[in-house]
Design a protein around this motif. Structure first.
Motif, PDB file in Angstrom:
ATOM      1  N   LEU A 178       0.133   3.593 -23.490  1.00 26.07           N
ATOM      2  CA  LEU A 178      -1.210   3.710 -24.050  1.00 26.07           C
ATOM      3  C   LEU A 178      -1.214   3.302 -25.528  1.00 26.07           C
ATOM      4  N   ASP A 179      -0.655   2.141 -25.777  1.00 22.33           N
ATOM      5  CA  ASP A 179      -0.577   1.653 -27.148  1.00 22.33           C
ATOM      6  C   ASP A 179      -1.946   1.337 -27.739  1.00 22.33           C
ATOM      7  N   GLY A 180      -2.933   1.139 -26.867  1.00 18.39           N
ATOM      8  CA  GLY A 180      -4.270   0.835 -27.356  1.00 18.39           C
ATOM      9  C   GLY A 180      -4.776   1.896 -28.321  1.00 18.39           C
ATOM     10  N   PHE A 181      -4.437   3.131 -28.046  1.00 18.44           N
ATOM     11  CA  PHE A 181      -4.867   4.212 -28.931  1.00 18.44           C
ATOM     12  C   PHE A 181      -4.294   4.066 -30.333  1.00 18.44           C
ATOM     13  N   GLU A 182      -3.071   3.613 -30.367  1.00 15.85           N
ATOM     14  CA  GLU A 182      -2.433   3.468 -31.684  1.00 15.85           C
ATOM     15  C   GLU A 182      -3.060   2.320 -32.468  1.00 15.85           C
ATOM     16  N   VAL A 183      -3.418   1.267 -31.748  1.00 18.61           N
ATOM     17  CA  VAL A 183      -4.124   0.177 -32.415  1.00 18.61           C
ATOM     18  C   VAL A 183      -5.470   0.686 -32.941  1.00 18.61           C
ATOM     19  N   ALA A 184      -6.118   1.489 -32.107  1.00 14.39           N
ATOM     20  CA  ALA A 184      -7.410   2.057 -32.516  1.00 14.39           C
ATOM     21  C   ALA A 184      -7.262   2.893 -33.775  1.00 14.39           C
ATOM     22  N   GLU A 185      -6.204   3.666 -33.820  1.00 14.19           N
ATOM     23  CA  GLU A 185      -5.992   4.500 -34.994  1.00 14.19           C
ATOM     24  C   GLU A 185      -5.731   3.645 -36.240  1.00 14.19           C
ATOM     25  N   PRO A 243     -15.733  -2.413 -35.766  1.00 14.10           N
ATOM     26  CA  PRO A 243     -16.071  -1.848 -34.467  1.00 14.10           C
ATOM     27  C   PRO A 243     -15.085  -2.329 -33.414  1.00 14.10           C
ATOM     28  N   PHE A 244     -14.795  -1.473 -32.469  1.00 15.07           N
ATOM     29  CA  PHE A 244     -13.957  -1.927 -31.357  1.00 15.07           C
ATOM     30  C   PHE A 244     -14.446  -1.331 -30.051  1.00 15.07           C
ATOM     31  N   LEU A 245     -14.176  -2.048 -28.999  1.00 12.75           N
ATOM     32  CA  LEU A 245     -14.564  -1.636 -27.654  1.00 12.75           C
ATOM     33  C   LEU A 245     -13.302  -1.526 -26.817  1.00 12.75           C
ATOM     34  N   TYR A 246     -13.256  -0.489 -25.994  1.00 12.62           N
ATOM     35  CA  TYR A 246     -12.122  -0.387 -25.087  1.00 12.62           C
ATOM     36  C   TYR A 246     -12.388  -1.171 -23.813  1.00 12.62           C
ATOM     37  N   LEU A 247     -11.366  -1.884 -23.427  1.00 18.73           N
ATOM     38  CA  LEU A 247     -11.349  -2.511 -22.109  1.00 18.73           C
ATOM     39  C   LEU A 247     -10.533  -1.577 -21.221  1.00 18.73           C
ATOM     40  N   ARG A 280     -13.040   7.151 -31.640  1.00 20.79           N
ATOM     41  CA  ARG A 280     -14.355   6.637 -32.018  1.00 20.79           C
ATOM     42  C   ARG A 280     -14.566   5.152 -31.722  1.00 20.79           C
ATOM     43  N   PRO A 281     -14.458   4.777 -30.480  1.00 26.89           N
ATOM     44  CA  PRO A 281     -14.793   3.395 -30.119  1.00 26.89           C
ATOM     45  C   PRO A 281     -16.306   3.208 -30.139  1.00 26.89           C
ATOM     46  N   MET A 282     -16.756   1.973 -30.255  1.00 22.81           N
ATOM     47  CA  MET A 282     -18.186   1.709 -30.173  1.00 22.81           C
ATOM     48  C   MET A 282     -18.647   1.690 -28.725  1.00 22.81           C
ATOM     49  N   GLY A 283     -17.705   1.696 -27.785  1.00 22.66           N
ATOM     50  CA  GLY A 283     -18.092   1.710 -26.379  1.00 22.66           C
ATOM     51  C   GLY A 283     -16.936   1.327 -25.484  1.00 22.66           C
ATOM     52  N   TYR A 284     -17.242   1.196 -24.230  1.00 26.93           N
ATOM     53  CA  TYR A 284     -16.227   0.845 -23.238  1.00 26.93           C
ATOM     54  C   TYR A 284     -16.723  -0.327 -22.415  1.00 26.93           C
ATOM     55  N   ILE A 285     -15.798  -1.191 -22.086  1.00 25.73           N
ATOM     56  CA  ILE A 285     -16.106  -2.227 -21.103  1.00 25.73           C
ATOM     57  C   ILE A 285     -15.235  -1.938 -19.895  1.00 25.73           C
ATOM     58  N   LEU A 286     -15.879  -1.568 -18.814  1.00 21.77           N
ATOM     59  CA  LEU A 286     -15.132  -1.174 -17.627  1.00 21.77           C
ATOM     60  C   LEU A 286     -14.777  -2.390 -16.796  1.00 21.77           C
ATOM     61  N   LEU A 335     -23.810  10.861 -24.162  1.00 22.25           N
ATOM     62  CA  LEU A 335     -25.198  11.279 -24.267  1.00 22.25           C
ATOM     63  C   LEU A 335     -25.401  12.155 -25.498  1.00 22.25           C
ATOM     64  N   PHE A 336     -24.566  13.156 -25.608  1.00 24.12           N
ATOM     65  CA  PHE A 336     -24.734  14.097 -26.706  1.00 24.12           C
ATOM     66  C   PHE A 336     -24.443  13.453 -28.057  1.00 24.12           C
ATOM     67  N   SER A 337     -23.369  12.704 -28.095  1.00 26.96           N
ATOM     68  CA  SER A 337     -23.028  12.128 -29.397  1.00 26.96           C
ATOM     69  C   SER A 337     -24.090  11.115 -29.818  1.00 26.96           C
ATOM     70  N   SER A 338     -24.608  10.353 -28.853  1.00 23.80           N
ATOM     71  CA  SER A 338     -25.649   9.383 -29.195  1.00 23.80           C
ATOM     72  C   SER A 338     -26.885  10.086 -29.742  1.00 23.80           C
ATOM     73  N   ILE A 339     -27.252  11.165 -29.093  1.00 26.20           N
ATOM     74  CA  ILE A 339     -28.440  11.900 -29.536  1.00 26.20           C
ATOM     75  C   ILE A 339     -28.211  12.496 -30.917  1.00 26.20           C
ATOM     76  N   GLU A 340     -27.055  13.093 -31.084  1.00 27.46           N
ATOM     77  CA  GLU A 340     -26.773  13.723 -32.365  1.00 27.46           C
ATOM     78  C   GLU A 340     -26.731  12.699 -33.498  1.00 27.46           C
ATOM     79  N   ILE A 341     -26.072  11.597 -33.210  1.00 25.68           N
ATOM     80  CA  ILE A 341     -25.970  10.559 -34.234  1.00 25.68           C
ATOM     81  C   ILE A 341     -27.348   9.983 -34.556  1.00 25.68           C
ATOM     82  N   ALA A 342     -28.137   9.782 -33.515  1.00 29.24           N
ATOM     83  CA  ALA A 342     -29.470   9.224 -33.732  1.00 29.24           C
ATOM     84  C   ALA A 342     -30.317  10.174 -34.577  1.00 29.24           C
TER      85      ALA A 342
END
Lengths: 204, 204
Positions: free
Chosen positions: A62-69, A78-82, A98-104, B112-119
């Motif tokens: 799970l090295d992605g977490f370390e890159v995120a840190e 901003p970064f998005l998790y794949l 604190r990613p900006m989102g996820y791409i599933l 959901l919660f974090s988005s609402i709180e941040i907004a």
DNA sequence: CGATGCCTCACCCAAATGGGTGATTTTTTT
DNA sequence: AAAAAAATCACCCATTTGGGTGAGGCATCG
């Protein structure tokens, strides 16, 4: 935003190539694709990307977490998790980075682009100050100013001098001054700095 | 934060129920869930929500934008778009309606919660006029300026003239000018408006 | 103690800005 | 077509601002 520089951190060569292909198809002007944590850290330092697409699972770890840190600690990006995982534990762990989102995975081109756009937009919203645009200003004042006057107000906002404005608009400096006088009258101020202060408090 | 009233505008009954369920689980004191534009407009008028979660795509049509416009025109509320990947490039359209952000489907309770709180937080923040405070400024520049210089920079930010500053600080106008010269040198600018523009882009 | 940094102030000069008046041309509205 | 609004420009004049130089007082730090 014209040129978006995307850093892709993805160990699976097939997926990496797929992403690179999609990004190249669009007007994303640059992509850097790396496959492991070390290269990712190097690329962050040298490529100055605008956004990072980050696979959590890099080569079984799970090295992605370390890159995120590293991103959170040393950059301002901003970064998005794949990810193909949606297990509770991974999500729990991921959200602290604190990613900006996820791409599933699997995702299609529309997923990719909309995720990037939204991430950039949300990030910009949180990080940047209000930009002066016509839509953002109180309508009462908006209505008073002409199109030209508003443009010049934006220039004042950006710190331009009368001379620079006259060159940019191919008119004489006297014309600029006349416009400014009109602006000051409408805003009921007596200087460019006052005008800036006034419209600033009207920004949402 | 005691009582948050959330208006949910979502045509998909499954997602709507899912959101309602999450919100009920938490301490969000009230939710109103509606499924179309007409009911949304009615709820806005009668329920006085604190925030609106707004699906863009209502029954196959992009009625969400119209609800957003109604919010902007007649109310004073933050709203978040609920959007899915399948909606292609909505950001270009959506951003003119000035949402506080987006919640991407699928989302979990934490999203959901974090988005609402941040907004809510950001919305509250932006209601106040930007106040130039030392904490907000980039540290590199912060370090360069002395206490006095920073105070004067704040005054410039507020649109004061040199004369007014000198009166407020009980010093001569020459002293003010000397300080300003020093500030300009440190910020690498040549006018007060440039200085404002410079620190403005450093604000979060 | 000397060095350094900060605050204070003065003088000079050039450039930029603000305010007033009046005018012509173009565009838009009625 | 006439009227109104917008954009253009030119004077003039006073004020403000920016840039350069020098300098005294005061505190802190090594």
């Amino acid at each position: 935003m014209s040129e978006i520089n995307v850093l892709v951190v993805e160990d699976d060569p097939l997926i990496a190539e797929d992403i690179r292909h999609h990004l190249t198809n669009a007007d994303y002007s640059a992509q850097t694709v790396v496959h492991n944590k070390a290269d990712a850290l190097a690329a962050l330092a040298t490529e100055s990307p605008d956004i990072v697409l980050l696979d959590i699972n890099l080569g079984g770890k799970l090295d992605g977490f370390e890159v995120a840190e590293a991103i959170n600690a040393h950059y301002h990006l901003p970064f998005l998790y794949l990810t193909s995982y949606s297990t509770k534990s991974i999500v729990e762990q991921a959200k602290f980075t604190r990613p900006m989102g996820y791409i599933l995975k699997p995702f299609d081109e529309a997923d990719l682009f909309s995720s990037i756009e939204i991430a950039l937009y949300n990030f910009a919203q949180r990080q940047k100050p209000a930009k002066l645009t016509r839509e953002l200003i109180n309508e009462q004042i908006l209505d008073k100013l002409t199109e030209k006057e508003f443009e010049l107000l934006e220039h004042i906002f950006d710190g331009l001098t009368n001379k620079l404005m006259s060159e940019r608009h191919f008119v004489s400096i006297n014309t600029i001054k006349t416009h400014l006088k009109s602006i000051y009258g409408k805003l009921n101020v007596h200087s460019r700095t006052e005008a800036i202060a006034k419209i600033r408090v009207l920004l949402p």
